[in-house]
Every structure is written in C-alpha cells, then in structure tokens.
Motif scaffolding. Structure first.
Motif, short mmCIF file in Angstrom:
data_model
loop_
_atom_site.label_atom_id
_atom_site.label_comp_id
_atom_site.label_asym_id
_atom_site.label_seq_id
_atom_site.Cartn_x
_atom_site.Cartn_y
_atom_site.Cartn_z
N ALA A 1 0.83 -1.21 0.00
CA ALA A 1 0.00 0.00 0.00
C ALA A 1 0.86 1.25 0.00
CB ALA A 1 -0.93 0.01 1.22
N LEU A 2 1.96 1.25 0.74
CA LEU A 2 2.85 2.41 0.77
C LEU A 2 3.44 2.68 -0.61
CD1 LEU A 2 4.71 1.65 4.12
CD2 LEU A 2 3.05 3.49 3.76
N GLU A 3 3.75 1.61 -1.32
CA GLU A 3 4.31 1.76 -2.66
C GLU A 3 3.34 2.44 -3.63
OE1 GLU A 3 7.39 -2.01 -3.09
OE2 GLU A 3 5.26 -2.31 -3.51
N LYS A 4 2.04 2.29 -3.36
CA LYS A 4 1.02 2.84 -4.26
C LYS A 4 0.61 4.26 -3.87
CE LYS A 4 -0.95 -1.73 -5.19
NZ LYS A 4 -2.13 -2.61 -4.99
N ALA A 5 1.15 4.79 -2.78
CA ALA A 5 0.77 6.13 -2.34
C ALA A 5 1.07 7.14 -3.45
CB ALA A 5 1.51 6.49 -1.06
N GLN A 6 0.10 7.94 -3.81
CA GLN A 6 0.18 8.78 -5.00
C GLN A 6 1.30 9.82 -4.92
OE1 GLN A 6 -3.55 10.56 -6.06
NE2 GLN A 6 -2.74 11.61 -7.85
N ASP A 7 1.47 10.42 -3.75
CA ASP A 7 2.46 11.50 -3.60
C ASP A 7 3.72 11.06 -2.86
OD1 ASP A 7 0.78 13.53 -4.78
OD2 ASP A 7 -0.42 13.44 -2.95
N GLY A 8 3.90 9.74 -2.72
CA GLY A 8 4.97 9.26 -1.87
C GLY A 8 4.43 8.98 -0.48
N ALA A 9 5.15 8.19 0.29
CA ALA A 9 4.67 7.79 1.61
C ALA A 9 5.71 8.12 2.68
CB ALA A 9 4.36 6.29 1.62
N SER A 10 5.23 8.16 3.93
CA SER A 10 6.10 8.48 5.06
C SER A 10 5.96 7.41 6.13
CB SER A 10 5.72 9.85 5.64
OG SER A 10 6.53 10.17 6.74
N ILE B 1 9.21 6.16 -0.83
CA ILE B 1 8.86 6.01 0.59
C ILE B 1 10.00 6.56 1.45
CG2 ILE B 1 8.26 4.39 2.43
CD1 ILE B 1 7.35 2.45 0.17
N ARG B 2 9.70 7.56 2.26
CA ARG B 2 10.68 8.09 3.19
C ARG B 2 10.54 7.38 4.53
NH1 ARG B 2 10.27 12.37 5.13
NH2 ARG B 2 8.00 12.48 4.98
N VAL B 3 11.65 7.14 5.19
CA VAL B 3 11.66 6.45 6.48
C VAL B 3 12.50 7.25 7.46
CG1 VAL B 3 12.05 4.28 7.69
CG2 VAL B 3 11.52 4.25 5.24
N ASN B 4 11.91 7.64 8.56
CA ASN B 4 12.60 8.41 9.59
C ASN B 4 12.26 7.86 10.97
OD1 ASN B 4 13.91 10.73 8.03
ND2 ASN B 4 11.78 10.86 7.33
N ALA B 5 12.98 8.34 11.97
CA ALA B 5 12.74 7.92 13.35
C ALA B 5 12.71 9.13 14.25
CB ALA B 5 13.82 6.94 13.81
N VAL B 6 12.06 8.98 15.39
CA VAL B 6 12.16 9.94 16.48
C VAL B 6 12.70 9.20 17.69
CG1 VAL B 6 10.34 11.44 15.63
CG2 VAL B 6 9.76 9.60 17.20
N ALA B 7 13.51 9.90 18.47
CA ALA B 7 14.13 9.29 19.66
C ALA B 7 13.77 10.12 20.88
CB ALA B 7 15.64 9.19 19.49
N PRO B 8 12.66 9.79 21.54
CA PRO B 8 12.24 10.56 22.72
C PRO B 8 13.15 10.31 23.92
CG PRO B 8 10.40 9.33 21.75
CD PRO B 8 11.67 8.79 21.16
N TYR C 1 5.50 13.83 3.37
CA TYR C 1 5.44 12.58 2.61
C TYR C 1 6.08 12.71 1.24
CZ TYR C 1 1.29 15.12 1.12
OH TYR C 1 0.44 16.09 0.69
N ASP C 2 6.16 13.94 0.72
CA ASP C 2 6.80 14.16 -0.57
C ASP C 2 8.08 14.99 -0.41
OD1 ASP C 2 5.64 16.52 0.16
OD2 ASP C 2 4.82 16.98 -1.81
N GLY C 3 8.62 15.01 0.80
CA GLY C 3 9.76 15.85 1.11
C GLY C 3 11.11 15.19 0.86
N PHE C 4 12.14 15.77 1.46
CA PHE C 4 13.52 15.35 1.21
C PHE C 4 14.21 14.85 2.48
CE2 PHE C 4 17.90 16.36 -0.58
CZ PHE C 4 17.81 15.43 -1.60
N ILE C 5 13.43 14.69 3.56
CA ILE C 5 13.98 14.17 4.81
C ILE C 5 13.77 12.66 4.83
CG2 ILE C 5 13.93 14.25 7.32
CD1 ILE C 5 12.64 17.02 7.08
#
Length: 254
Positions: A130-139, A182-189, A236-240
């Motif tokens: 489903a993420l691969e089919k996201a129209q504007d890219g996925a996050s 598909i962009r993949v990021n993390a948060v570290a609380p 979702y369509d960014g550069f991070i």
C-alpha cells in the motif's frame, strides 16, 4: 510541508500515551486513520469519535503484532478500510522489565526483541504494497528512544539494544525504499512522562534526577513527540529520509 488532508494513516499502539497523541494530531491535521491497539478500547473509541466529529473516517482494530498472522490481518483490515496508506507510524514498543545482564534469560531477551523490533518488521512488511502505491509518496516514522542513542539507565540493556537497532533499521530501510517514493525516519524521545511506560518503570526519584540534568529543566510530554511525527508525516513528498530527530530537551546533543 504537505497537507495531510484526506491522507490515510496507520498508527500502531495508539490506545494511550505517545501513540494516542500521535493519532490525535494526525486526525487534527486532516488524516483518515486506522488505530491499532492491544490493551483497551477506550482510547481508540475516543479517537474515532474525534475523527468522525471532524467529518473524517476512522476505525480501530486489535492485534498482537508480534504474531505475523495477527499483524498482517490488522494491517490488511486498515488498508481495506482506508483504501490505501500514506503514513505509517510504528509506535509499539516497551521495556518489558528492568533486568541486569546476569538476570537476562533467552525468553526475556526474545520478548523484548519481538515487542520492539519484530512488530515493526511485521507491520512494515504488510504495509509495503500500500505504501508503494501512495500517489504523492509515503512516510514511515519509527519510534526509537534516547536509550538507543546512549544506552539508557541500568537494567535497560535489552531494551536499549533494540532501540539502537531501530535507528539502524530506519537508516537501512530509507536506503532500500527511497526509490519507491517512501521516506523512512525515526524519532528518539527522552524522558516522556504521563505514559504507561514511565508510570510503570520510572520512579519519581529517578525522573527528578533526570529532569535536573535536562537543559530545558522539564520532562517531555506525548504532545512533544506527536507534533514532530506529524511534521515528518506531512513531509510525505519531502527530502527528509533516513534521519532521526532527538526529542529530549537538550540532554543528548549530537
């Protein structure tokens, strides 16, 4: 920053704490949402009501995400309900218990690994088509921890190890999935009070000692994390991609 209006989001472990706050913020940003939970329907019911009051679509489902079959079924239910997936938040995780090196047995080690990493594997694998089919890219946003950066407090060896692995998982997956949009990021609380995790495993004395070392002189709250995740979701369509955002009041600076 992109608009999240009518974007489809899946949040795991959203019945309380950080996960619930993330779901609230995504709803308020305009997402249609599927809420995964494991213990207790009260939080998910509140979230569905919040979304529906705004004219948005929301549903929830239970599943043991350490079990591949249950995880896949839950994600498939979400995709069928939403009609796709633009945003995935892998929030499930926990310390399970504080055990020192000499106390850790294989069963405990495997449980901590499963709760913090295997859940992420199952959910992300099931979400990938489903993420691969996201129209504007996925996050995709993964929950790591300050413990994965600096090793955590004594007794958190297994937990800290898995959270360090989440950071590597995030970087590696960002490289693997970038070509699919598909962009993949993390948060570290850091110290985030008011969650089931710290209510159970952190004493007031320990929290006060930690707060005294935080430059901002306060603990974090679930909203601090949710705002950051909502930003990463909206990009979702960014550069991070492949990044980890540390949210700890300045106690860890790298």
């Amino acid at each position: 920053m992109g608009s999240l209006l009518k974007k489809n989001a899946f949040v795991s472990g959203a019945e309380q704490g950080i996960g619930k706050a993330v779901a609230e913020h995504l709803i308020d940003a305009g997402c249609d949402i599927f809420i995964h939970y494991f213990m207790g329907e009260e939080g998910p019911k509140e979230l569905v009501a919040r979304a529906e009051a705004r004219g948005q679509r929301a549903a929830y489902g239970r599943g043991d995400l350490t079990d591949e079959g249950e995880a896949t079924a839950c994600v498939q239910e979400a995709i069928e309900f939403l009609g796709g997936m633009d945003v995935l938040v892998n929030n499930v995780g926990g310390i399970i218990g504080r055990k020192y090196l000499g106390e850790i047995d294989v069963k405990f080690w495997q449980t901590v690994l499963d709760v913090n990493m295997t859940t992420m594997l199952h959910v992300t694998q099931a979400s990938l088509p489903a993420l691969e089919k996201a129209q504007d890219g996925a996050s995709v946003v993964n929950l790591a921890s300050l413990a994965g950066r600096c090793g955590g407090h004594s007794g958190s060896l297994a937990y800290s190890t898995t959270k360090g692995a989440v950071l590597t998982w995030t970087r590696s997956l960002a490289a693997e999935l970038g070509g699919k949009g598909i962009r993949v990021n993390a948060v570290a609380p850091g110290l985030i009070l008011g969650t089931r995790f710290h209510d159970k495993h952190t004493t007031k004395e320990s929290a006060d000692a930690t707060i005294s070392q935080i430059p901002l002189q306060r603990a974090g709250n679930a909203g601090d994390i949710a705002r950051t995740i909502t930003f990463l979701a909206s990009e979702y369509d960014g550069f991070i991609s492949g990044a980890t955002i540390d949210i700890n009041g300045g106690i860890y600076r790298m």
